[in-house]
Design a protein around this motif. Structure first.
Motif, PDB file in Angstrom:
ATOM      1  N   LYS A   1       0.836  -1.206   0.000  1.00 45.13           N
ATOM      2  CA  LYS A   1       0.000   0.000   0.000  1.00 45.13           C
ATOM      3  C   LYS A   1       0.870   1.255   0.000  1.00 45.13           C
ATOM      4  O   LYS A   1       0.600   2.217  -0.725  1.00 45.13           O
TER       5      LYS A   1
ATOM      6  N   LYS B   1       2.293   1.866  -3.495  1.00 44.95           N
ATOM      7  CA  LYS B   1       1.310   2.468  -4.389  1.00 44.95           C
ATOM      8  C   LYS B   1       1.147   3.959  -4.107  1.00 44.95           C
ATOM      9  O   LYS B   1       1.051   4.775  -5.030  1.00 44.95           O
ATOM     10  N   GLU B   2       1.126   4.333  -2.842  1.00 44.32           N
ATOM     11  CA  GLU B   2       0.990   5.744  -2.478  1.00 44.32           C
ATOM     12  C   GLU B   2       2.211   6.543  -2.914  1.00 44.32           C
ATOM     13  O   GLU B   2       2.088   7.672  -3.388  1.00 44.32           O
TER      14      GLU B   2
ATOM     15  N   VAL C   1       4.180   5.859  -5.439  1.00 42.35           N
ATOM     16  CA  VAL C   1       4.149   5.993  -6.892  1.00 42.35           C
ATOM     17  C   VAL C   1       3.146   7.069  -7.302  1.00 42.35           C
ATOM     18  O   VAL C   1       3.414   7.859  -8.213  1.00 42.35           O
ATOM     19  N   LYS C   2       2.009   7.126  -6.625  1.00 40.15           N
ATOM     20  CA  LYS C   2       1.017   8.163  -6.928  1.00 40.15           C
ATOM     21  C   LYS C   2       1.586   9.555  -6.682  1.00 40.15           C
ATOM     22  O   LYS C   2       1.258  10.503  -7.389  1.00 40.15           O
ATOM     23  N   ARG C   3       2.443   9.667  -5.655  1.00 43.00           N
ATOM     24  CA  ARG C   3       3.081  10.962  -5.343  1.00 43.00           C
ATOM     25  C   ARG C   3       4.278  11.223  -6.245  1.00 43.00           C
ATOM     26  O   ARG C   3       4.919  12.272  -6.138  1.00 43.00           O
ATOM     27  N   ASN C   4       4.603  10.238  -7.108  1.00 41.43           N
ATOM     28  CA  ASN C   4       5.758  10.314  -8.000  1.00 41.43           C
ATOM     29  C   ASN C   4       7.068  10.375  -7.206  1.00 41.43           C
ATOM     30  O   ASN C   4       8.016  11.053  -7.589  1.00 41.43           O
ATOM     31  N   ASP C   5       7.101   9.659  -6.096  1.00 41.41           N
ATOM     32  CA  ASP C   5       8.283   9.595  -5.225  1.00 41.41           C
ATOM     33  C   ASP C   5       8.973   8.250  -5.465  1.00 41.41           C
ATOM     34  O   ASP C   5       8.765   7.289  -4.738  1.00 41.41           O
TER      35      ASP C   5
ATOM     36  N   ALA D   1       9.639   4.619  -3.298  1.00 41.93           N
ATOM     37  CA  ALA D   1       9.045   3.412  -3.868  1.00 41.93           C
ATOM     38  C   ALA D   1      10.101   2.319  -4.038  1.00 41.93           C
ATOM     39  O   ALA D   1       9.846   1.155  -3.716  1.00 41.93           O
TER      40      ALA D   1
END
Length: 65
Positions: free
Chosen positions: A36, A39-40, A42-46, A50
């Motif tokens: 989880k 995924k978060e 990657v959504k933040r583009n970090d 990741a």
């Protein structure tokens, strides 16, 4: 040959079985939380976080096997 070894191998006592079962459950929960978090991240583009979390996930999966 493995079947014979399995028959001759002494069974673990119930306390040890419970401890092993709880350990596996704990590892599975940790894996889910790390997935989880990946995924978060990657959504933040970090991507740095990741990749670091992917290494942690790989370690968890190795311990489980």
């Amino acid at each position: 040959m493995e079947a014979v070894k399995a028959l001759l191998k002494p069974k673990a006592n119930p306390q040890q079985q419970l401890r092993d079962w709880q350990r596996r459950l704990h590892i599975q929960r940790e894996e889910k939380s790390v997935q989880k978090a990946i995924k978060e991240a990657v959504k933040r583009n970090d991507m740095v976080s990741a990749k670091l979390l992917l290494v942690l996930l790989d370690t968890c999966q190795r311990v489980q096997k």
